[in-house]
Design an enzyme around this catalytic site. Structure first.
Site: not given
Length: 394
Positions: A181, A315, A372
């Site tokens: 990730d 982000y 994930h």
């Protein structure tokens, strides 16, 4: 920051008042009506989040998680003006290889706790002493117990530099790095920066392909399936990504104001993980370590530390850095790389793509379970993959 380079012991001790406030806030949640579809197409389903909230307010015990953390060696230190929290567990095996693992969003250091034993003490978990690691697990800036950045610019490349300084400060002259990730972005950046001492990296998420899939081969069925999965993610699964990359402050008010909003935002990640977590709250068996208590440990960590907004800003910082670098050639990846493809990932990376993006692949494997949150869901399998992936570098 005075005494910035000092490494200080750390313990978790959340006040009773904060836990009582959490339960009270859950109790006054205003609920929307039930979704109008039979799946997750409109978002987190009402039955899932209402059962999560009921269990969270009545049965869940944060103190169990707190005790687990406090049984581990935890520290903080100042790097580049930022207070960094990390777990540091040394192996008792001679010749253990130092390893720094970076978590992602919406995860935390909690994702990696059950991999610590198999990595540091492999002989107690079906491995051999030659495969032992000294393990360092930092909290990303703005996540968990690390400080919240007070300036912009804490993108994966800057974090990578901080991690190299951390390993140097711990006295490690040769080490390896791993990530998935957002941790994959940090670990990739470390590999391209080639800090002194870094011998190689391992990834379990081919993050490079998310924005660069158009230039990758699409000849085989496996490659076409990966492209289709990336397209699906882009059209119906990346809402959280777009919001956090463009307006993290806006969603931050909900993440800091309502624990149920925080929980729903964190659950609404990839399809595989969502259904596994939802099943744990709606009567089904948990998938590996994705139990309701472990899921709530992670959400509660975000709530009690008040880091929903600061975590989301990673982000934005990453997007800003990417925009500034657009059109520029990226530093070449000269270090060796290991890669493990887990079947439940957002897309299952084909070997051909890994070879195209990384010129020095020393290990590649496709496993039969996990998604994930690979280390969290399948810590034993994840640990075995790291042992195998880094074995050529010992």
């Amino acid at each position: 920051m005075s005494g910035e380079t000092e490494i200080r012991p750390f313990r978790v001790d959340m006040p009773d008042e904060a836990i009582a406030d959490l339960r009270q806030r859950i109790g006054v949640t205003r609920w929307p009506s039930k979704e109008l579809v039979a799946d997750r197409a409109q978002g987190v389903q009402l039955a899932t989040i209402q059962e999560l909230a009921r269990y969270w307010a009545s049965d869940y015990d944060w103190r169990t998680c707190e005790a687990t953390l406090n049984a581990l060696p935890q520290f903080t230190t100042g790097i580049d003006g930022e207070d960094i929290h990390f777990i540091h567990v040394k192996s008792s095996h001679e010749g253990a290889l130092p390893l720094i693992i970076t978590h992602g969003w919406p995860g935390s250091i909690l994702e990696l706790l059950d991999a610590i034993g198999p990595l540091t003490d492999p002989t107690a978990h079906g491995g051999s002493a030659e495969d032992a690691f000294h393990v360092v697990i930092p909290s990303l800036p703005g996540y968990g117990f690390s400080g919240e950045p007070t300036e912009t610019g804490w993108h994966p490349g800057r974090i990578a530099q901080a991690w190299a300084e951390l390993m140097n400060r711990l006295g490690y002259t040769r080490y390896v790095a791993q990530g998935g990730d957002q941790g994959a972005a940090v670990t990739d950046a470390m590999g391209r920066q080639e800090p002194e001492g870094l011998a190689g990296i391992h990834l379990n998420f081919l993050r490079e392909a998310l924005s660069n899939a158009g230039g990758l081969p699409a000849d085989s069925e496996e490659e076409r399936a990966a492209l289709a999965a990336i397209k699906t993610f882009g059209t119906s699964g990346s809402g959280y990504f777009l919001e956090q990359a463009t307006r993290p402050q806006t969603i931050g008010y909900a993440l800091l104001g309502s624990p149920v909003a925080l929980a729903a935002w964190m659950l609404d990640h990839d399809t595989d993980s969502y259904y596994k977590i939802s099943r744990a709250f709606t009567g089904g068996p948990p998938s590996g370590n994705l139990t309701r208590d472990h899921v709530l440990d992670n959400i509660t960590l975000y709530w009690l530390t008040g880091t929903g907004a600061s975590a989301a800003r990673l982000y934005w910082d990453g997007g800003q850095a990417a925009a500034r670098a657009a059109g520029q050639a990226r530093p070449e990846m000269k270090l060796p790389l290991g890669f493990t493809a887990f079947p439940g990932e957002i897309f299952r990376a084909p070997r051909s793509w890994v070879d195209r993006l990384y010129p020095h692949v020393i290990y590649f494997n496709e496993v039969d379970r996990g998604g994930h949150f690979a280390a969290w869901e399948e810590p034993q399998l994840f640990s075995e993959e790291l042992r195998a992936g880094f074995r050529p570098l010992r």
